[in-house]
Design a protein around this motif. Structure first.
Motif, PDB file in Angstrom:
ATOM      1  N   MET A  13      48.174  47.899  28.180  1.00 58.80           N
ATOM      2  CA  MET A  13      49.283  48.237  29.070  1.00 58.80           C
ATOM      3  C   MET A  13      49.020  47.867  30.525  1.00 58.80           C
ATOM      4  O   MET A  13      49.918  47.951  31.353  1.00 58.80           O
ATOM      5  CB  MET A  13      49.609  49.726  28.957  1.00 58.80           C
ATOM      6  N   THR A  14      47.775  47.454  30.824  1.00 63.15           N
ATOM      7  CA  THR A  14      47.456  46.965  32.172  1.00 63.15           C
ATOM      8  C   THR A  14      46.903  45.544  32.118  1.00 63.15           C
ATOM      9  O   THR A  14      47.437  44.629  32.717  1.00 63.15           O
ATOM     10  CB  THR A  14      46.449  47.897  32.870  1.00 63.15           C
ATOM     11  N   GLY A  15      45.843  45.347  31.340  1.00 58.65           N
ATOM     12  CA  GLY A  15      45.118  44.073  31.358  1.00 58.65           C
ATOM     13  C   GLY A  15      45.883  42.891  30.812  1.00 58.65           C
ATOM     14  O   GLY A  15      45.689  41.756  31.260  1.00 58.65           O
ATOM     15  N   ILE A  16      46.754  43.126  29.804  1.00 55.78           N
ATOM     16  CA  ILE A  16      47.548  42.012  29.252  1.00 55.78           C
ATOM     17  C   ILE A  16      49.032  42.308  29.429  1.00 55.78           C
ATOM     18  O   ILE A  16      49.858  41.906  28.604  1.00 55.78           O
ATOM     19  CB  ILE A  16      47.185  41.736  27.775  1.00 55.78           C
ATOM     20  N   ASP A  17      49.345  42.995  30.517  1.00 54.92           N
ATOM     21  CA  ASP A  17      50.725  43.333  30.864  1.00 54.92           C
ATOM     22  C   ASP A  17      51.093  42.589  32.140  1.00 54.92           C
ATOM     23  O   ASP A  17      50.448  42.765  33.179  1.00 54.92           O
ATOM     24  CB  ASP A  17      50.843  44.843  31.072  1.00 54.92           C
ATOM     25  N   GLN A  18      52.120  41.767  32.073  1.00 58.28           N
ATOM     26  CA  GLN A  18      52.488  40.925  33.211  1.00 58.28           C
ATOM     27  C   GLN A  18      52.856  41.754  34.438  1.00 58.28           C
ATOM     28  O   GLN A  18      52.543  41.358  35.572  1.00 58.28           O
ATOM     29  CB  GLN A  18      53.646  40.002  32.833  1.00 58.28           C
ATOM     30  N   GLU A  19      53.510  42.914  34.230  1.00 57.34           N
ATOM     31  CA  GLU A  19      53.890  43.735  35.387  1.00 57.34           C
ATOM     32  C   GLU A  19      52.678  44.145  36.201  1.00 57.34           C
ATOM     33  O   GLU A  19      52.653  44.029  37.431  1.00 57.34           O
ATOM     34  CB  GLU A  19      54.644  44.984  34.949  1.00 57.34           C
ATOM     35  N   MET A  20      51.650  44.643  35.519  1.00 57.59           N
ATOM     36  CA  MET A  20      50.462  45.135  36.215  1.00 57.59           C
ATOM     37  C   MET A  20      49.624  43.976  36.756  1.00 57.59           C
ATOM     38  O   MET A  20      49.121  44.021  37.890  1.00 57.59           O
ATOM     39  CB  MET A  20      49.625  45.990  35.267  1.00 57.59           C
ATOM     40  N   MET A  21      49.493  42.923  35.958  1.00 58.17           N
ATOM     41  CA  MET A  21      48.606  41.838  36.362  1.00 58.17           C
ATOM     42  C   MET A  21      49.220  40.932  37.421  1.00 58.17           C
ATOM     43  O   MET A  21      48.502  40.317  38.201  1.00 58.17           O
ATOM     44  CB  MET A  21      48.201  41.007  35.133  1.00 58.17           C
ATOM     45  N   GLN A  22      50.555  40.845  37.493  1.00 57.03           N
ATOM     46  CA  GLN A  22      51.129  39.967  38.514  1.00 57.03           C
ATOM     47  C   GLN A  22      50.845  40.523  39.913  1.00 57.03           C
ATOM     48  O   GLN A  22      50.786  39.782  40.886  1.00 57.03           O
ATOM     49  CB  GLN A  22      52.627  39.769  38.290  1.00 57.03           C
ATOM     50  N   LYS A  23      50.644  41.848  40.006  1.00 62.01           N
ATOM     51  CA  LYS A  23      50.253  42.424  41.290  1.00 62.01           C
ATOM     52  C   LYS A  23      48.791  42.116  41.587  1.00 62.01           C
ATOM     53  O   LYS A  23      48.428  41.788  42.717  1.00 62.01           O
ATOM     54  CB  LYS A  23      50.487  43.940  41.277  1.00 62.01           C
ATOM     55  N   SER A  24      47.946  42.218  40.568  1.00 63.95           N
ATOM     56  CA  SER A  24      46.521  41.946  40.775  1.00 63.95           C
ATOM     57  C   SER A  24      46.268  40.493  41.116  1.00 63.95           C
ATOM     58  O   SER A  24      45.468  40.181  42.008  1.00 63.95           O
ATOM     59  CB  SER A  24      45.728  42.327  39.513  1.00 63.95           C
ATOM     60  N   ILE A  25      46.956  39.564  40.418  1.00 61.45           N
ATOM     61  CA  ILE A  25      46.713  38.147  40.704  1.00 61.45           C
ATOM     62  C   ILE A  25      47.492  37.675  41.928  1.00 61.45           C
ATOM     63  O   ILE A  25      47.379  36.512  42.321  1.00 61.45           O
ATOM     64  CB  ILE A  25      47.031  37.253  39.480  1.00 61.45           C
ATOM     65  N   SER A  26      48.270  38.583  42.552  1.00 64.62           N
ATOM     66  CA  SER A  26      48.894  38.236  43.833  1.00 64.62           C
ATOM     67  C   SER A  26      47.906  38.372  44.982  1.00 64.62           C
ATOM     68  O   SER A  26      48.190  37.975  46.111  1.00 64.62           O
ATOM     69  CB  SER A  26      50.117  39.128  44.091  1.00 64.62           C
ATOM     70  N   VAL A  27      46.718  38.940  44.690  1.00 64.01           N
ATOM     71  CA  VAL A  27      45.636  39.011  45.672  1.00 64.01           C
ATOM     72  C   VAL A  27      44.957  37.649  45.717  1.00 64.01           C
ATOM     73  O   VAL A  27      44.744  37.005  44.686  1.00 64.01           O
ATOM     74  CB  VAL A  27      44.630  40.120  45.289  1.00 64.01           C
ATOM     75  N   ASN A  28      44.571  37.201  46.903  1.00 66.50           N
ATOM     76  CA  ASN A  28      44.091  35.833  47.082  1.00 66.50           C
ATOM     77  C   ASN A  28      42.783  35.531  46.356  1.00 66.50           C
ATOM     78  O   ASN A  28      42.624  34.485  45.737  1.00 66.50           O
ATOM     79  CB  ASN A  28      43.938  35.534  48.576  1.00 66.50           C
ATOM     80  N   LYS A  29      41.818  36.452  46.393  1.00 72.42           N
ATOM     81  CA  LYS A  29      40.483  36.189  45.856  1.00 72.42           C
ATOM     82  C   LYS A  29      40.183  37.066  44.643  1.00 72.42           C
ATOM     83  O   LYS A  29      40.572  38.235  44.600  1.00 72.42           O
ATOM     84  CB  LYS A  29      39.423  36.436  46.931  1.00 72.42           C
ATOM     85  N   LEU A  30      39.461  36.503  43.671  1.00 75.28           N
ATOM     86  CA  LEU A  30      39.054  37.245  42.485  1.00 75.28           C
ATOM     87  C   LEU A  30      38.248  38.486  42.863  1.00 75.28           C
ATOM     88  O   LEU A  30      38.476  39.576  42.320  1.00 75.28           O
ATOM     89  CB  LEU A  30      38.226  36.347  41.558  1.00 75.28           C
ATOM     90  N   LYS A  31      37.309  38.344  43.774  1.00 77.12           N
ATOM     91  CA  LYS A  31      36.443  39.464  44.156  1.00 77.12           C
ATOM     92  C   LYS A  31      37.269  40.638  44.676  1.00 77.12           C
ATOM     93  O   LYS A  31      37.009  41.797  44.338  1.00 77.12           O
ATOM     94  CB  LYS A  31      35.440  39.007  45.225  1.00 77.12           C
ATOM     95  N   ASP A  32      38.283  40.333  45.490  1.00 80.02           N
ATOM     96  CA  ASP A  32      39.133  41.409  46.026  1.00 80.02           C
ATOM     97  C   ASP A  32      39.986  42.030  44.923  1.00 80.02           C
ATOM     98  O   ASP A  32      40.217  43.247  44.912  1.00 80.02           O
ATOM     99  CB  ASP A  32      40.036  40.868  47.137  1.00 80.02           C
ATOM    100  N   SER A  33      40.457  41.210  43.986  1.00 88.08           N
ATOM    101  CA  SER A  33      41.236  41.730  42.875  1.00 88.08           C
ATOM    102  C   SER A  33      40.384  42.649  42.003  1.00 88.08           C
ATOM    103  O   SER A  33      40.866  43.673  41.495  1.00 88.08           O
ATOM    104  CB  SER A  33      41.795  40.573  42.035  1.00 88.08           C
ATOM    105  N   GLN A  34      39.115  42.303  41.838  1.00 93.02           N
ATOM    106  CA  GLN A  34      38.206  43.162  41.075  1.00 93.02           C
ATOM    107  C   GLN A  34      37.961  44.482  41.802  1.00 93.02           C
ATOM    108  O   GLN A  34      37.864  45.539  41.171  1.00 93.02           O
ATOM    109  CB  GLN A  34      36.886  42.431  40.827  1.00 93.02           C
ATOM    110  N   LYS A  35      37.874  44.427  43.126  1.00 92.70           N
ATOM    111  CA  LYS A  35      37.744  45.668  43.903  1.00 92.70           C
ATOM    112  C   LYS A  35      38.947  46.566  43.645  1.00 92.70           C
ATOM    113  O   LYS A  35      38.811  47.790  43.507  1.00 92.70           O
ATOM    114  CB  LYS A  35      37.655  45.351  45.404  1.00 92.70           C
ATOM    115  N   ASN A  36      40.115  45.954  43.616  1.00 91.42           N
ATOM    116  CA  ASN A  36      41.345  46.692  43.340  1.00 91.42           C
ATOM    117  C   ASN A  36      41.246  47.421  42.002  1.00 91.42           C
ATOM    118  O   ASN A  36      41.542  48.613  41.899  1.00 91.42           O
ATOM    119  CB  ASN A  36      42.520  45.700  43.360  1.00 91.42           C
TER     120      ASN A  36
END
Length: 491
Positions: free
Chosen positions: A247-270
């Motif tokens: 419901m988060t990791g393979i959900d476009q709603e949740m992940m489109q916010k995470s991948i809207s962050v510029n860097k992978l490292k910052d998205s992982q912090k999120n």
């Protein structure tokens, strides 16, 4: 407190959302609508995702369910934490390496076009059902506490609220939602904390005394050690982990916010921040649920389940606290619908209609197409909310988590197969596997006693569903070389 005054609070809150939308949607385009131009601040995304992850269901159903299941929901929350950490270090690196706008693009590169379309359709069905169930719960409470007094029918109330959501998501999409979710999460958490403090003061208890009172009233047990029970702690922890992955990791709603962050490292912090914050916040909701049940027993309030918190807040708390509750409630309402509507629009446009690949449409035509889809999604929301009104369940969180087991299971199986197995399935047969797996799960669920005896399967049904999908994909697949897999990851 008059319904008219409470209604004015709802309107004022909505105008604030419109102001934020107007500010953030300037010069917006499809890229900003779908993934926020990949320029979102990770701290804002992490904080806003609290509201999206919790929604009105957590705000109302989790405290209300304490009377029936005590603090047992914390078992699932421990699983949530495991799931969030897995997303941060397994899925996010994959999404960033492939530079995906829709995460289901991974299925196309790894398995084929039909696998890609199948994954997208399962997301659309899953999120549409889950989001409308959440929306129904909060609209139903607003209807009972405010709108019934104006003689407004339930379907009109739902239509008005959906129209409000369309107004502030129509242009900006994710770029706007990152900011509005932050505002809404603030409102929700403020309501949680203030209502908790009021109940403690009203009952003249400190935290230690309240926990002792909950223990005496059999409200605070967390772990269930009965291996045959659906609520057995290992089952619940595993279910929580896989529900979060789905419901988060393979959900476009949740992940489109995470991948809207510029860097992978910052998205992982999120994502890591969200893992720890959710444990604390849901723990507070359970604690509030214990306080509400103690208060209800003390004041002889008959309400229970989803009706308990609204009844106490609106009818038995001071007017100022009632206003805070309504603000918190609508703060819980909008994130459960706005992000879902945006994500469903994005997934249909990108994954199903192939809007990004259309060379026969200019930017204006693509924008018109996206806006038309957005309106169709809103109409689907209206229809499903009315269906949930007809069903009228007492605990929506049970329905949502149960439905997730059926609809997200195939998605989980698809991604697990793609990531962990060096084989490629026959793309033409993938849709059949993904539709057969939930049917098998349903048959098992309906005949548990005949198959397992006293052993009960609960929310971990999602694991069984994913396993059936995984095994089916294995059967219809063939082994491929590492070089071919590496070529997939490049494309």
């Amino acid at each position: 407190m008059s319904a008219g005054f409470l209604f004015s609070i709802v309107i004022a809150y909505f105008l604030l959302l419109l102001a934020v939308a107007w500010k953030t949607s300037k010069n917006s385009n499809n890229e900003s609508f779908f993934i926020g131009n990949r320029s979102s601040n990770w701290m804002l995304v992490a904080f806003g995702m609290i509201g999206t992850s919790l929604s009105g269901v957590t705000f109302v159903s989790v405290p209300g369910a304490v009377g029936a299941s005590q603090f047992g929901y914390m078992q699932i929350v421990i699983g949530y934490m495991i799931g969030y950490l897995s997303i941060a270090f397994i899925l996010l690196p994959l999404y960033y390496r492939l530079k995906l706008t829709s995460i289901y693009g991974y299925l196309k590169t790894r398995m084929g076009m039909l696998s890609y379309k199948t994954g997208a359709w399962f997301f659309i069905i899953s999120r549409l059902v889950g989001a409308t169930a959440r929306l129904y719960l909060v609209v139903n409470i607003l209807q009972a506490t405010i709108l019934d007094s104006f003689g407004i029918p339930f379907w009109v109330s739902t239509l008005i609220i959906l129209f409000m959501i369309i107004l502030y998501t129509f242009e900006g999409g994710v770029k706007t939602i990152v900011w509005t979710d932050t505002l809404q999460t603030t409102g929700m958490l403020a309501g949680l904390i203030i209502c908790t403090i009021y109940l403690l003061q009203h009952m003249n208890l400190n935290i230690t005394e309240s926990l002792d009172a909950m223990r005496s009233a059999s409200l605070s047990k967390i772990f269930n050690s009965d291996v045959n029970s659906k609520s057995y702690f290992i089952k619940q922890i595993l279910a929580g982990a896989f529900i979060t992955l789905s419901m988060t990791g393979i959900d476009q709603e949740m992940m489109q916010k995470s991948i809207s962050v510029n860097k992978l490292k910052d998205s992982q912090k999120n994502m890591v921040s969200l893992a720890f914050i959710m444990v604390v916040v849901i723990g507070l909701f359970l604690y509030l649920g214990g306080l509400l049940h103690l208060f209800a027993a003390q004041e002889n309030i008959a309400a229970s389940g989803d009706a308990l918190f609204p009844t106490v807040a609106v009818q038995h708390m001071p007017p100022a606290i009632s206003v805070i509750f309504i603000v918190a409630l609508i703060s819980a309402l909008f994130p459960s619908a706005d992000g879902a509507m945006t994500a469903l629009t994005s997934s249909f446009c990108i994954d199903i209609a192939g809007l990004n690949r259309r060379s026969d449409m200019d930017d204006k035509a693509k924008k018109r197409f996206r806006q038309t889809v957005h309106l169709i999604v809103a109409a689907a929301f209206l229809l499903l909310v009315l269906i949930f009104k007809w069903i009228d369940s007492k605990s929506m969180i049970d329905i949502i988590l149960r439905l997730a087991g059926y609809t997200y299971g195939p998605l989980l199986g698809l991604f697990a197969f793609g990531i962990f197995v060096k084989r490629r399935p026959n793309d033409k047969l993938v849709p059949f596997v993904c539709f057969i797996a939930p049917i098998l799960c349903f048959l098992i669920d309906e005949n548990q006693e005949a198959i397992f005896g006293n052993f009960k399967i609960g929310l971990e049904l999602i694991i069984l569903n994913a396993l059936f999908t995984f095994l089916g994909l294995f059967i219809i697949s063939k082994k491929v070389s590492i070089a071919e897999l590496e070529q997939d990851s490049v494309h």
